[in-house]
Design an enzyme around this catalytic site. Structure first.
Site, PDB file in Angstrom:
ATOM      1  N   HIS A   1       1.139  24.092  35.104  1.00  0.00           N
ATOM      2  CA  HIS A   1       0.944  22.701  34.829  1.00  0.00           C
ATOM      3  C   HIS A   1       1.489  22.336  33.503  1.00  0.00           C
ATOM      4  CE1 HIS A   1      -2.111  24.591  32.808  1.00  0.00           C
ATOM      5  NE2 HIS A   1      -2.255  23.610  31.814  1.00  0.00           N
ATOM      6  N   CYS A   2       2.108  23.470  32.801  1.00  0.00           N
ATOM      7  CA  CYS A   2       2.574  23.049  31.373  1.00  0.00           C
ATOM      8  C   CYS A   2       4.136  22.990  31.195  1.00  0.00           C
ATOM      9  CB  CYS A   2       2.056  23.683  30.434  1.00  0.00           C
ATOM     10  SG  CYS A   2       0.424  23.689  30.092  1.00  0.00           S
ATOM     11  N   ILE A   3       4.810  24.251  31.228  1.00  0.00           N
ATOM     12  CA  ILE A   3       6.188  24.408  31.073  1.00  0.00           C
ATOM     13  C   ILE A   3       6.923  23.628  31.662  1.00  0.00           C
ATOM     14  CG2 ILE A   3       7.894  26.254  30.334  1.00  0.00           C
ATOM     15  CD1 ILE A   3       5.230  26.241  28.955  1.00  0.00           C
TER      16      ILE A   3
ATOM     17  N   CYS B   1       6.796  20.958  33.153  1.00  0.00           N
ATOM     18  CA  CYS B   1       6.559  19.415  32.949  1.00  0.00           C
ATOM     19  C   CYS B   1       6.567  19.042  31.626  1.00  0.00           C
ATOM     20  CB  CYS B   1       5.229  19.097  33.584  1.00  0.00           C
ATOM     21  SG  CYS B   1       5.000  19.597  35.447  1.00  0.00           S
ATOM     22  N   ASP B   2       5.943  19.607  30.557  1.00  0.00           N
ATOM     23  CA  ASP B   2       5.905  18.799  29.139  1.00  0.00           C
ATOM     24  C   ASP B   2       7.041  18.535  28.592  1.00  0.00           C
ATOM     25  OD1 ASP B   2       3.154  19.316  30.251  1.00  0.00           O
ATOM     26  OD2 ASP B   2       2.757  20.939  28.638  1.00  0.00           O
TER      27      ASP B   2
END
Length: 528
Positions: free
Chosen positions: A370-372, A374-375
């Protein structure tokens, strides 16, 4: 615990800071703590020395990466985790900013009897359990009845220790999960931790965050502490919380206390508990920072204050953008090593023996979670509006997006070299979770690799002991193969291998494409 803050609400707002622990008091407290350790002969771990940590498991594309945490104690030291092994002394910050606050407990936080956690997913549920462990009443809010049912039946992806805590919490009337947003008004503090994905065009999808913040604002009351933890663009805390609160007549820093403190959850890694992972926090005002640090201090031993909510928002984007760039480089370097007939893992481990200036990052089939993936797009999206170029970040994110296609192309090449190609081949993908030890398939490279192999004529199955089924982009539901170890496969593609599971059967396969780079002893092994 009595709600002391309710008694404070009738006081003039200018009197509130006098009843709180001031920044100067924080510093004096840390001096006394250091003196106390010295009197007892205990080591002062806040000096330039660091304490070794257990390995960190990859974000889909990395193997175990040993890092060292900065143990924060001396008030004149700010930890800059530049290369996971280096503490940099900097000038003393003004107004107590840029330093950790002391560890707090439920007994040291007047007025905080109940905390609402908005979003009970991979971040929210562990957060709620950590608060409950501190003796705090918890209201866990989620709009998904499916998720709430899974929590109540304990059918959730948690570490064994957290599953035990969940079982105990569900027996406690002070821990409740609900979809009734009106219960937010009962909480002394609200922590917002909902997903912030990107859409098909890689633009921020703020639907869940905007809805959550609107629900919190509509039910906010004087004296509440509101902490946003979801990764987002710079300025979002003001846009979605401060401004609409002001429209209701609630002023940040006077009537309510608003801050941003980005989540730091490492799913599947027991060593990275809430209490031992430092948190960054930026308040909308100094008063907001002080109140919010009390709340976040219930979760961690170290709260690192920065000058504003915007600084905290950008900190999170920097953390994950840094990770994205290093992962893109690791995957590119793996291709370089293959062209030179060298092992990228061996080379990386050798480079990691340098005690400074290098952060070990290992290649893999792609980057998920959910992080790398997208962020960094939240940052790029915001920069486009001001026409601020970020070519390195853009190239890294392009490389990350291309990685699953590189894996498919390598599979075609391997099978072509064997004289048969992928058309009609039986291919097994081993593991589809985005990282080892979790059930999470969000943004997993497998959802692109499997259709890519099928588009080239292969018949594809997968096996994953933690993921019984998975949805593909075309809407199909694919189930994990029940007897994959007993069948013959033309190609076995190693994608994700989970700890404490047996993969010895892979050695019987005639052709293996190892995208994990972990099975160097296989006689039939090829790498991406």
């Amino acid at each position: 615990m009595t709600r002391d803050r309710d008694l404070m609400n009738d006081m003039p707002s200018t009197e509130l800071p006098a009843m709180r622990l001031s920044a100067a008091d924080h510093v004096r407290t840390q001096h006394r703590a250091a003196d106390h350790r010295a009197d007892r002969g205990a080591p002062d771990t806040g000096a330039a020395g660091t304490v070794a940590a257990d390995p960190v498991t990859r974000d889909a594309g990395a193997l175990d990466v040993p890092v060292q945490p900065n143990v924060l104690a001396q008030p004149n030291i700010v930890a800059n985790n530049i290369a996971a092994d280096h503490i940099v002394p900097v000038p003393r910050p003004r107004s107590g900013l840029g330093r950790p606050t002391p560890v707090l407990s439920a007994l040291s936080v007047p007025g905080i009897a109940t905390v609402a956690v908005v979003g009970m997913g991979y971040v929210g549920l562990p957060t709620a359990l950590a608060l409950h462990r501190q003796g705090i009443g918890v209201i866990g809010l989620d709009v998904s009845q499916t998720r709430l049912s899974a929590i109540r039946s304990r059918q959730v992806d948690l570490l064994p220790t957290d599953l035990g805590r969940l079982a105990a919490a569900l027996e406690d009337p002070g821990f409740r999960v609900t979809d009734d947003a009106d219960e937010l008004a009962e909480a002394d503090a609200v922590i917002i931790c909902v997903p912030t994905p990107v859409d098909a065009h890689l633009n921020p999808d703020l639907q869940a965050l905007a809805g959550a913040c609107a629900a919190v604002v509509a039910r906010a009351r004087p004296g509440q502490v509101l902490v946003l933890t979801s990764t987002t663009y710079v300025g979002c805390t003001r846009d979605l919380l401060v401004t609409p609160l002001a429209e209701r007549g609630l002023r940040a820093g006077e009537d309510v206390f608003v801050a941003f403190s980005p989540e730091r959850i490492d799913p599947g890694i027991a060593e990275h508990e809430h209490t031992t992972t430092p948190r960054v926090l930026g308040g909308v005002t100094p008063e907001c920072a002080q109140w919010a640090s009390d709340v976040v201090g219930l979760l961690t031993e170290s709260v690192h204050l920065v000058s504003s909510a915007e600084a905290a928002e950008l900190t999170k984007l920097y953390e994950n953008t840094f990770r994205a760039v290093t992962l893109a480089l690791a995957n590119e370097f793996a291709g370089i090593c293959r062209s030179l007939d060298l092992d990228p893992v061996e080379v990386t481990r050798a480079a990691a023996t340098k005690p400074y200036g290098f952060l070990a990052t290992y290649p893999g089939p792609g980057v998920g979670g959910h992080c790398i993936p997208c962020d960094p797009h939240y940052l790029l999206w915001q920069l486009r509006s001001s026409r601020t170029p970020a070519p390195l970040i853009e190239q890294a994110m392009t490389a990350i997006a291309e990685r699953p296609h590189q894996v498919v192309a390598r599979a075609v090449e391997v099978m072509s070299d064997l004289g048969r190609g992928l058309g009609g081949a039986r291919v097994l993908v081993v593991g589809v979770a985005y990282k080892p030890g979790v059930q999470d398939v969000r943004e997993t490279p497998a959802v692109e690799i499997i259709p890519g192999l099928e588009a080239r004529g292969a018949s594809v199955w997968y096996v994953d002991p933690l993921v019984p089924s998975m949805s593909l982009p075309d809407g199909r539901l694919m189930a994990s193969h029940a007897s994959a170890a007993d069948e013959d496969w033309d190609l076995v593609l190693l994608h994700t291998v989970h700890p404490q599971h047996d993969y010895s059967w892979v050695s019987r396969s005639t052709t293996v494409l190892d995208a994990t780079y972990r099975f160097e002893s296989l006689p039939s092994r090829h790498v991406v």
